[in-house]
Enzyme design. Structure first.
Site, short mmCIF file in Angstrom:
data_model
loop_
_atom_site.label_atom_id
_atom_site.label_comp_id
_atom_site.label_asym_id
_atom_site.label_seq_id
_atom_site.Cartn_x
_atom_site.Cartn_y
_atom_site.Cartn_z
N THR A 405 0.82 -1.20 0.00
CA THR A 405 0.00 0.00 0.00
C THR A 405 0.86 1.26 0.00
O THR A 405 2.03 1.24 0.36
CB THR A 405 -0.94 0.02 1.22
OG1 THR A 405 -1.60 -1.22 1.30
CG2 THR A 405 -1.97 1.11 1.14
N THR A 423 -3.87 0.87 -2.85
CA THR A 423 -3.14 -0.37 -2.64
C THR A 423 -3.43 -1.38 -3.74
O THR A 423 -4.41 -1.22 -4.49
CB THR A 423 -3.57 -0.97 -1.27
OG1 THR A 423 -2.74 -2.09 -0.97
CG2 THR A 423 -5.01 -1.42 -1.27
N GLU A 425 -3.01 -4.50 -2.24
CA GLU A 425 -3.00 -5.43 -1.10
C GLU A 425 -1.58 -5.86 -0.77
O GLU A 425 -0.85 -5.06 -0.24
CB GLU A 425 -3.94 -6.63 -1.32
CG GLU A 425 -4.62 -7.13 -0.03
CD GLU A 425 -3.70 -7.59 1.09
OE1 GLU A 425 -3.57 -6.84 2.07
OE2 GLU A 425 -3.15 -8.70 1.02
N GLU A 444 -6.81 -8.16 -3.51
CA GLU A 444 -7.55 -7.55 -2.39
C GLU A 444 -8.57 -8.48 -1.76
O GLU A 444 -8.89 -8.35 -0.58
CB GLU A 444 -8.25 -6.27 -2.86
CG GLU A 444 -8.35 -5.20 -1.80
CD GLU A 444 -6.98 -4.58 -1.50
OE1 GLU A 444 -6.64 -4.52 -0.32
OE2 GLU A 444 -6.28 -4.17 -2.43
N SER A 471 -11.32 -3.20 4.85
CA SER A 471 -9.97 -2.63 4.79
C SER A 471 -9.60 -2.03 6.14
O SER A 471 -10.47 -1.84 7.01
CB SER A 471 -9.94 -1.53 3.73
OG SER A 471 -8.74 -0.80 3.80
N GLY A 493 -1.38 -2.56 6.16
CA GLY A 493 -2.42 -3.52 6.53
C GLY A 493 -3.13 -3.05 7.79
O GLY A 493 -3.38 -1.86 7.97
N1 GLU Z 1 -5.27 -4.56 1.91
C1 GLU Z 1 -5.00 -3.81 3.09
C2 GLU Z 1 -6.20 -3.03 3.55
O1 GLU Z 1 -6.99 -2.65 2.76
C3 GLU Z 1 -3.88 -2.88 2.89
C4 GLU Z 1 -2.63 -3.65 2.64
C5 GLU Z 1 -1.46 -3.08 3.29
O2 GLU Z 1 -1.42 -1.92 3.67
O3 GLU Z 1 -0.52 -3.85 3.41
O4 GLU Z 1 -6.35 -2.80 4.70
#
Ligand code: GLU
Length: 593
Positions: A405, A423, A425, A444, A471, A493
């Protein structure tokens, strides 16, 4: 840090192909910049330079954010791009209102709750198997987000805003250590696909630091979109290529390295892409002292969790005089909010529940769990929506984490602000570059829980037809006494939530300057037995927190890669990026002080 390439020109005009590099291109953009006339902070100096150039030429914050985001799609292709999605938060200075765009990826119309269950044995797929597959790909929302933002709030056409990024893709940029490492970490997955191998594993190896990375296919894709409009990605030739890649992954006959899993096709269809639409949810809104905090509503859990934790912190009467107490409450408030997020927050959470979770009454009900002298045993149970007393519901499940991201923050001279997290993901998304198009697809849909984590209660984040996965992205805009005060966000994440929260704690409660608040060592308590901390955090604060009953898990090298802008009383900006994490970021202002 990435060194600025000699771009030649960052002009918005497609016609001008060769021109001398503007002066700013040679200036190093560091992690902090103060001044006037507008500000940009991203993880990458090229993207920041593109955003600043748009502001200098009279574009507004939305124009600059879209042009910088498109550039990040080139220079940070493993974190974000038109194969992915994200959340765009906009403060309109004239209307004094905060609005959002939900550009989250969306699952196929045919997606079932058992999407990530192997029919052969009834067990959930391993994460890596689910990730590197067609099954993980949601209909991307990033391009629709840019178009919506540019059309509703911008002053330039999307076509013109894609041109600087197309030039960067054409001419190339120097590979830095972070870029090389991200490829090295993904070499086995990238090596399975001809298209990804050709772009990122030239001669079977990651490119050398200092070599020039070009992406002519992506340049052509941006220019095709500029000519034909975003429909080309949702209904036209690019849509067909995305669907073909998902349904028939471009697996190489001569892979580089070995991959332990079968590469499964997905079911995303042309009609899933044609049906894709951004949403425009109300932001979440809560008060902390004299601040009003605006965040991202569902399907992100970011706004809810940040607001709930801040409300819990407010019940504790914290001050900078007692750092251990502040950190104790920060960790406890994070754990309680994560328990509630896991139990209650998903794409379809009713807004009445969202409002309850960000209310002061709920914070009181949750804060009554906290012992000022002793850490709670983790995991803590979620709160009880059917009760206003101190009795919690039954324990909930674990939380995911990631490291991919990217985030950007832009403000213009009129006072408009963009906070945008986007992002694909995982770092490297699902590892498939769409052949001939130069961008990676997202994974995602693995942000859904594969099985119920909340049993016997319902899990709000199971897959479903046309559903958006939950998310943690937390683009946040904070007003003070009704005026812009701070905008911030981060990748990471589920740790995004705690990074945003901790920067706010550092700045607002502990009285650090914004650059100090960004640089300070981080820790993340997401309702697990052990706190995840950077080594410097554990060394500095560990003993006092352990004495209060906190437990640390293994250290992590770093948490987050935030960007932020603070608005000073005299109309100036403090633009701030990471001084060290993820190779450091790049902050700039139009008129440096
Ligand atoms: N897919 C994650 C989310 O939407 C973000 C991924 C990341 O920041 O590593 O929360």
């Amino acid at each position: 840090m990435r060194i600025l390439p000699v771009l030649g020109v960052l002009s918005l005009s497609a016609a001008v192909l060769v021109a001398p590099a503007p002066a700013f291109a040679n200036k190093a953009l560091g992690p902090t910049a103060t001044g006037y006339g507008g500000a940009v902070s991203t993880v990458d100096p090229t993207a920041t330079a593109v955003g600043l150039d748009v502001l200098r030429r009279g574009g507004n914050a939305v124009d600059a954010a879209v042009a910088a985001a498109a550039t990040l799609g080139v220079t940070e292709p493993f974190s974000a791009g038109i194969g992915g999605g994200g959340f765009f938060v906009y403060y309109d200075a004239r209307k004094r209102s905060v609005q959002t765009i939900d550009g989250r990826e969306t699952g196929p119309a045919t997606m079932k709750e058992t999407h990530f269950i192997d029919p052969a044995d009834g067990q959930p797929y391993e994460f890596a198997e689910a990730r590197v597959s067609g099954l993980s790909v949601g209909a991307p929302g990033t391009l629709a987000t840019w178009e919506t933002a540019a059309r509703k709030w911008g002053t330039r056409s999307l076509s013109s805003l894609l041109q600087p990024a197309a030039k960067v893709a054409d001419r190339g940029f120097p590979v830095d250590a972070t870029f090389r490492q991200q490829i090295a970490d993904n070499a086995a997955a990238f090596g399975q696909f001809d298209s990804t191998k050709a772009l990122y594993l030239p001669g079977g190896q990651p490119p050398a630091v200092g070599s020039t990375q070009r992406n002519p296919d992506l340049a052509d894709t941006y220019r095709l979109i500029a000519r034909k409009g975003t429909d080309v990605l949702y209904r036209g030739a690019v849509a067909r290529d995305i669907v073909r890649t998902v349904q028939k992954p471009p697996v190489s006959a001569n892979p580089v390295g070995t991959w332990a899993y079968p590469i499964r096709p997905g079911t995303l269809t042309l009609s899933d892409l044609a049906r894709y639409q951004v949403r425009r949810p109300e932001p979440t809104k809560s008060k902390f002292r004299n601040l009003t905090v605006y965040g991202m509503n569902t399907p992100s859990s970011g706004g809810v969790a940040v607001s709930e934790a801040l409300n819990i912190l407010e019940t504790a009467g914290l001050s900078k005089a007692d750092v251990t107490k502040a950190l104790h409450y920060y960790l406890e408030a994070s754990a309680l909010s994560f328990a509630d997020r896991n139990r209650y927050v998903g794409a379809y959470t009713p807004q009445s529940v969202v409002k309850r979770l960000v209310s002061d009454g709920w914070a009181q009900q949750r804060a009554c769990q906290i012992d000022p002298a002793r850490a709670l045993t983790k995991p803590v149970p979620p709160g009880n929506l059917n009760d206003s007393g101190c009795t919690p519901a039954k324990v909930g499940g674990p939380t995911e984490q990631g490291q991919s991201t990217t985030n950007l923050t832009v403000a213009d001279r009129w006072g408009n602000i963009v906070e945008y997290t986007f992002t694909i993901e995982q770092t490297g998304g699902n590892a498939m570059v769409v052949p001939g198009r130069g961008f990676l697809l997202n994974n995602e849909l693995t942000d859904f829980n594969f099985t119920n984590t909340q049993a016997p209660a319902a899990d709000p984040n199971l897959p479903g037809p046309g559903k958006r996965p939950r998310s943690s992205m937390s683009p946040t805009i904070v007003l003070k006494d009704g005026q812009p005060f701070l905008a911030l966000g981060s990748p990471g994440g589920a740790t995004i939530i705690t990074t945003v929260l901790q920067i706010l704690l550092n700045r607002v409660v502990l009285g650090q300057s914004l650059p100090e608040a960004m640089a300070a060592p981080r820790a993340s308590q997401r309702n697990t037995a052990g706190i995840q901390a950077e080594p410097a955090f554990r060394t500095t604060y560990g003993p006092a927190l352990i004495a209060r009953g906190h437990t640390f898990g293994p250290d992590v090298p770093e948490l987050g890669a935030a960007t932020a802008i603070e608005f000073t009383r005299n109309g100036g900006f403090i633009a701030s990026a990471e001084p060290a994490r993820r190779g450091s970021g790049a902050a700039g202002v139009v008129h440096p002080r």
